[in-house]
Design an enzyme around this catalytic site. Structure first.
Site, PDB file in Angstrom:
ATOM      1  N   GLU A 189      -7.521  30.151  12.805  1.00 14.41           N
ATOM      2  CA  GLU A 189      -7.166  29.753  11.439  1.00 14.41           C
ATOM      3  C   GLU A 189      -8.445  29.725  10.607  1.00 14.41           C
ATOM      4  OE1 GLU A 189      -4.189  26.929  10.997  1.00 14.41           O
ATOM      5  OE2 GLU A 189      -4.584  26.554   8.887  1.00 14.41           O
ATOM      6  N   ASN A 232      -4.633  22.018  13.697  1.00 16.37           N
ATOM      7  CA  ASN A 232      -3.166  22.147  13.691  1.00 16.37           C
ATOM      8  C   ASN A 232      -2.814  22.504  15.136  1.00 16.37           C
ATOM      9  OD1 ASN A 232      -3.175  21.782  10.912  1.00 16.37           O
ATOM     10  ND2 ASN A 232      -3.335  23.976  10.519  1.00 16.37           N
ATOM     11  N   GLU A 313      -0.387  18.029   6.054  1.00 18.59           N
ATOM     12  CA  GLU A 313       0.047  19.423   5.984  1.00 18.59           C
ATOM     13  C   GLU A 313       1.079  19.751   7.061  1.00 18.59           C
ATOM     14  OE1 GLU A 313      -3.709  21.618   5.982  1.00 18.59           O
ATOM     15  OE2 GLU A 313      -3.799  21.405   3.810  1.00 18.59           O
ATOM     16  N   ARG A 346      -9.031  12.626  11.538  1.00 15.16           N
ATOM     17  CA  ARG A 346      -9.409  13.280  10.271  1.00 15.16           C
ATOM     18  C   ARG A 346      -8.895  12.518   9.054  1.00 15.16           C
ATOM     19  NH1 ARG A 346      -8.008  18.580   9.430  1.00 15.16           N
ATOM     20  NH2 ARG A 346     -10.024  19.334   8.709  1.00 15.16           N
ATOM     21  N   ARG A 363      -4.266  14.308  -5.665  1.00 19.84           N
ATOM     22  CA  ARG A 363      -4.626  14.521  -4.253  1.00 19.84           C
ATOM     23  C   ARG A 363      -6.028  13.998  -3.944  1.00 19.84           C
ATOM     24  NH1 ARG A 363      -4.647  20.440  -1.293  1.00 19.84           N
ATOM     25  NH2 ARG A 363      -6.293  19.995   0.208  1.00 19.84           N
ATOM     26  N   ASP A 392     -10.771  19.952  -0.861  1.00 21.89           N
ATOM     27  CA  ASP A 392     -10.688  20.811   0.323  1.00 21.89           C
ATOM     28  C   ASP A 392     -11.696  21.947   0.245  1.00 21.89           C
ATOM     29  OD1 ASP A 392      -9.873  22.025   2.608  1.00 21.89           O
ATOM     30  OD2 ASP A 392      -7.858  22.539   1.938  1.00 21.89           O
ATOM     31  N   GLU A 414     -17.380  16.132   7.388  1.00 20.11           N
ATOM     32  CA  GLU A 414     -16.922  17.451   7.866  1.00 20.11           C
ATOM     33  C   GLU A 414     -17.330  18.513   6.850  1.00 20.11           C
ATOM     34  OE1 GLU A 414     -12.819  17.786   9.394  1.00 20.11           O
ATOM     35  OE2 GLU A 414     -12.643  19.637   8.247  1.00 20.11           O
ATOM     36  N   GLU A 420     -14.084  29.667   3.986  1.00 19.85           N
ATOM     37  CA  GLU A 420     -12.679  29.797   3.592  1.00 19.85           C
ATOM     38  C   GLU A 420     -12.502  30.031   2.084  1.00 19.85           C
ATOM     39  OE1 GLU A 420     -10.268  26.464   4.714  1.00 19.85           O
ATOM     40  OE2 GLU A 420      -8.553  27.164   3.559  1.00 19.85           O
ATOM     41  N   TRP A 569       1.006  21.148  -3.683  1.00 20.72           N
ATOM     42  CA  TRP A 569      -0.249  21.105  -2.918  1.00 20.72           C
ATOM     43  C   TRP A 569      -1.335  20.259  -3.570  1.00 20.72           C
ATOM     44  CZ3 TRP A 569      -0.436  22.586   1.990  1.00 20.72           C
ATOM     45  CH2 TRP A 569       0.546  23.448   2.448  1.00 20.72           C
TER      46      TRP A 569
HETATM   47  C1  GCV Z   1      -6.620  23.757   9.787  1.00 19.97           C
HETATM   48  C2  GCV Z   1      -7.151  23.578   4.583  1.00 19.97           C
HETATM   49  C3  GCV Z   1      -7.024  24.897   5.258  1.00 19.97           C
HETATM   50  C4  GCV Z   1      -6.131  24.815   6.477  1.00 19.97           C
HETATM   51  C5  GCV Z   1      -6.713  23.763   7.399  1.00 19.97           C
HETATM   52  C6  GCV Z   1      -6.781  22.445   6.642  1.00 19.97           C
HETATM   53  C7  GCV Z   1      -7.425  21.352   7.455  1.00 19.97           C
HETATM   54  O1  GCV Z   1      -5.952  23.215   4.006  1.00 19.97           O
HETATM   55  O2  GCV Z   1      -6.557  25.848   4.373  1.00 19.97           O
HETATM   56  O3  GCV Z   1      -6.095  26.058   7.093  1.00 19.97           O
HETATM   57  O4  GCV Z   1      -5.941  23.645   8.569  1.00 19.97           O
HETATM   58  O5  GCV Z   1      -7.559  22.614   5.487  1.00 19.97           O
HETATM   59  O6  GCV Z   1      -8.613  21.139   7.270  1.00 19.97           O
HETATM   60  O7  GCV Z   1      -6.768  20.737   8.268  1.00 19.97           O
END
Ligand code: GCV
Length: 849
Positions: A189, A232, A313, A346, A363, A392, A414, A420, A569
């Site tokens: 991911e 995830n 999520e 987390r 958010r 994020d 973190e 990303e 979101w």
């Molecule tokens: C692993 C963001 C990313 C997700 C990620 C999430 C997280 O939303 O797009 O892919 O999921 O962060 O940090 O848990």
């Protein structure tokens, strides 16, 4: 030419050439910063020959001690071409001596260890023993000995003096961990460098060489933990079959002192435990976690612990039973504690089904609202892992206020090494300066001088643990992260995890020397490019703290400006025809600013003091609002986007100046990526500027926006086999439209006649390179074929939905074409699969070379 006399100038030139001659071997980037390149500088080589003994004695017998010894031998062999001789006791000659304090004390009774060395810290000291010079690498534990050895080797790679060492280093924080978001099926991911080095087909891979080599890279920076599966989490990652497989990874990591961590799914008691509940207070669930943890430790005695994403999520969490995050964290943390394990819980918890019409919802508030009230309720082996900013990993965010909101709870920051939202290792973006801004940011959590780095290390409120976590997502690509310059982010993360006081400049220079050698021009150029790259990326993507303006729904890569709006979101920027930005003030907005301590809260609350770079994060403003810089908001957006593209164009020139000074393989790979970045930065610029122009109705004071006299839109060309279509979202095509093949035989042609003056030109074709086909393009000028290419790229980095849009828009430039009035310019194409050879426009610019 006959040289009749000695020329000092020529001598210096020859010396310089030989000193910085580029190794002819192609470099793949696999060795990263541990290349141990041969030292060619004769005086430095002489110096090291003198100061480095020929013998190494390693007092420890553990795997980690052996790694330290082997690494020293490997490094010295690479840099000096000499093989150190291994002895088991101090010889009657100079020696390098490796051991823990206790071991050294036995061998050299006169040795005194410094009192203030902490766990994992080390001491490099040159002493005299029986008239011989002994270079001691020592530490309270074997990990420190390994880190000290890597430090000595780094010093040598950086060509620093090592003759009389007396240096001590402690890590800033105990937690220095990497997260990988790898899935058991082998995908990653948000991974942009190939498939997993750990997993394939639901199992841990058979050959763990890459895992071992990765652990070595991490250890060289002092990183002591690594989780290997997605947050995830697939619950099966910890079922009995997989625990045995995980043990093999732990074994691969062990020689490098890297502890294995695993992400868990909170629903596991139900999904793999056969229970009808995962309620953290249910005794059967408690029993499940106790037994699971015991089973893992039976297989992996030095297991590090768990990472947990819950109620976020779509991941299951304690809210299903009306329980708290503390209940959830503690139920898995308690059995771990018995084995000295820890759980990272987390802080990334928010409602992704929020009502966007409610202007008071936010958010950014979520992490603080969820966790602040639980301060003091978490056991002491629970670490709340908090993203650097409250949203994020956007290109610009303020520091998360939660770092200042937990006084009785351990924390880790973190950071996201994988890019990303920052160009996905297609764009150059060195994140260290961005991380530094957060780490150094003073949250005034207990008066002044409480920077984030001190808070997360537990230094402000006296937490025994805490530190830094980085999401790396390296993959099977030979160079680990895809872009030859992207490993600077992993290196920089590790250096900051060890010592967040290092400057971005120092890290950039170190990395460049270790990765590309010592030629001053190379070091200066690459460091400068790295150091400029984050602000450059910010310039052509998301201005003034508004967020990335990227498509936030799926791939998070190209522009997609409205994608943040009208959904749950919560990455809203509230842009409309009146203005843009989130009002997060207490006075009129969501009240988020109150989560900060004064004076930070006051600074953000007031427009008078809110810094320009974050003003749209905190305030909703009209487009003609005048910033502190004196520019209107809208003109800032236009200017920064044009500047951003110019900066990327400069990166290409800077890189080209290094031809012949960097090995060919990495030179060519990097050049191709930078050229691609120019085209995609233009796509970003045009999308954002078109959109803001349409919303605001305010023209660019320099008449650049929507005014491209050298651009010929594809939809205005003479078309054969093509149709015009609306690109979605509209701003990701010039003028909102492009063309695609509709002919039955898959052939198309688009042409126009040149109407300008004669001369030399560059012709750029902006088209869409999807993943579901490899279309063919041929470019003709006055009937002569001047170029042809395939749309065979996989943008971005292999996992984009296959549509013509801001992710797939790309540019092919043909340089140095002679044009005469009335010349026909024609593109003949052949579609392939789902890719219908789409074209956005052609741009004709005066030749650059
Ligand atoms: C692993 C963001 C990313 C997700 C990620 C999430 C997280 O939303 O797009 O892919 O999921 O962060 O940090 O848990």
């Amino acid at each position: 030419m006959k040289i009749s006399h000695f020329s000092p100038g020529l001598f210096v030139l020859l010396l310089t050439i030989s000193t910085f001659a580029v190794s002819s071997r192609a470099e793949t980037g696999y060795d990263a910063w541990l290349r141990y390149e041969k030292i060619d500088d004769a005086s430095i080589q002489r110096d090291y020959d003198k100061s480095l003994p020929a013998v190494v004695v390693t007092l420890g017998r553990t795997e980690v001690a052996q790694s330290a010894q082997n690494e020293l031998i490997r490094g010295v062999r690479g840099m000096l071409g000499r093989t150190l001789r291994i002895e088991t006791a101090l010889p009657d000659e100079n020696a390098v001596l490796l051991g823990t304090f206790d071991e050294i004390k036995k061998a050299v009774p006169t040795f005194n260890a410094p009192a203030d060395l902490k766990e994992d810290g080390f001491y490099l000291k040159t002493v005299s023993v029986a008239g011989h010079r002994v270079l001691i690498i020592t530490a309270p534990n074997e990990h420190g000995v390994l880190y000290g050895t890597f430090t000595l080797l780094r010093k040598m790679s950086l060509q620093e003096p090592i003759s009389m060492l007396d240096e001590m280093e402690n890590p800033y924080a105990p937690v220095r961990i990497i997260n990988q978001w790898d899935n058991p099926n082998g995908t990653i991911e948000r991974g942009y460098a190939g498939r997993s080095i750990f997993w394939e087909d639901g199992h841990v891979v058979k050959d763990l060489k890459r895992a071992r080599d990765y652990a070595r890279l991490l250890a060289s920076l002092g990183i002591n933990g690594c989780s290997i599966n997605n947050v995830n989490a697939d619950p099966h990652a910890i079922d009995s079959e997989h625990v045995a497989e995980l043990a093999r990874v732990a074994e691969a990591f062990r020689p490098w002192g890297v502890k294995l961590f695993v992400c868990i799914n909170f629903g596991s008691p139900k999904s793999i435990g056969g229970l009808d509940t995962f309620d953290p207070l249910d005794p059967r669930v408690i029993d499940f976690w106790n037994k699971k943890v015991d089973a893992i430790y039976a297989a992996i005695p030095d297991f590090g612990g768990f990472i947990m994403k819950a109620d976020s999520e779509g991941e299951l969490g304690p809210s299903a039973y009306g329980r708290t995050h503390a209940d959830a964290a503690n139920v898995v943390g308690r059995p771990l504690k018995a084995h000295s394990g820890i759980v990272f819980y987390r802080g990334f918890v928010y409602n992704h089904h929020a009502d966007w019409r409610n202007l008071k919802l936010d958010r950014a508030r979520a992490a603080y609202d969820n966790f602040h009230q639980l301060d003091g309720k978490f056991d002491d082996n629970v670490i709340i892992q908090i993203k650097n900013g409250p949203i994020d990993f956007q290109v610009r965010e303020p520091a998360s206020p939660l770092f200042g909101g937990l006084e009785k709870t351990a924390m880790a920051i973190e950071l996201q090494i994988t890019q990303e939202y920052l160009g996905q290792q297609r764009h150059l973006c060195f994140e260290v300066p961005m991380w530094k801004e957060t780490l150094d940011f003073d949250l005034h959590a207990r008066g002044a001088n409480t920077p984030v780095k001190a808070l997360v290390a537990g230094k402000v409120f006296g937490q025994p643990t805490g530190g830094i976590a980085g999401v790396a997502n390296v993959g099977l690509d030979t160079n680990w992260l895809g872009h030859p310059l992207a490993m600077a982010n992993l290196y920089g993360f590790g250096r900051l995890a060890w010592n967040p006081d290092l400057s971005s400049e120092q890290i950039a220079r170190e990395w460049t020397k270790l990765t590309f050698g010592h030629d001053p021009q190379v070091v200066r150029t690459i460091s400068d490019m790295q150091l400029d790259s984050w602000r450059t990326y910010e310039n052509y993507t998301g201005p003034l703290g508004v967020g990335g303006l990227t498509d936030i729904i799926e791939v998070h890569y190209g522009p997609g400006i409205k994608s943040s709006e009208g959904n749950g979101w919560g990455q809203w920027h509230r842009g409309d025809t009146h203005g843009i930005g989130m009002d997060r003030t207490v006075a009129t907005g969501t009240g988020y600013t109150a989560q900060y301590h004064p004076p930070v809260s006051d600074r953000y609350e007031s427009l008078k003091t809110c810094p320009d770079e974050l003003v749209l994060f905190f305030h909703h403003l009209p487009y003609d609002y005048v910033l502190h810089s004196g520019k209107t908001l809208i003109q800032h957006v236009y200017d920064s986007h044009y500047e951003g593209v110019e900066q990327v164009q400069k990166f290409v020139e800077q890189w080209e100046s290094l031809k012949g000074k960097v090995d060919e393989q990495r030179y060519n790979e990097t050049l191709a990526l930078l050229e691609y970045q120019v085209g995609h930065a233009m796509e970003w610029r045009d999308a954002v500027c078109q959109w803001f122009f349409k919303m605001s109705g305010i023209p660019d004071q320099y008449h650049r926006v929507n005014n491209d006299p050298n651009r010929i839109e594809a939809e205005s060309m003479k078309l054969d086999g093509y149709e015009i279509f609306d690109v979605k979202p509209w701003e990701t095509a010039s003028g909102g439209k492009a063309i695609r093949i509709v002919s039955a035989d898959g052939h198309g042609s688009a042409s126009f006649n040149y109407t300008g003056k004669p001369g030399w030109f560059d012709l750029a074709v902006q088209y869409y390179d999807q993943t579901n086909g490899v279309s063919q393009y041929k470019l003709f000028v006055a009937g002569q074929k001047v170029d042809q290419w395939l749309a065979d790229d996989l943008l971005p980095s292999r996992n984009v939905p296959s549509l013509p849009n801001g992710h797939t828009s790309t540019r092919h430039t043909v340089h140095g074409i002679a044009l005469r009035p009335n010349d026909e310019i024609r593109i003949d194409t052949i579609a392939d699969g789902g890719e219908k050879a789409p074209i956005d426009y052609v741009e004709i610019e005066p030749a650059s070379h």
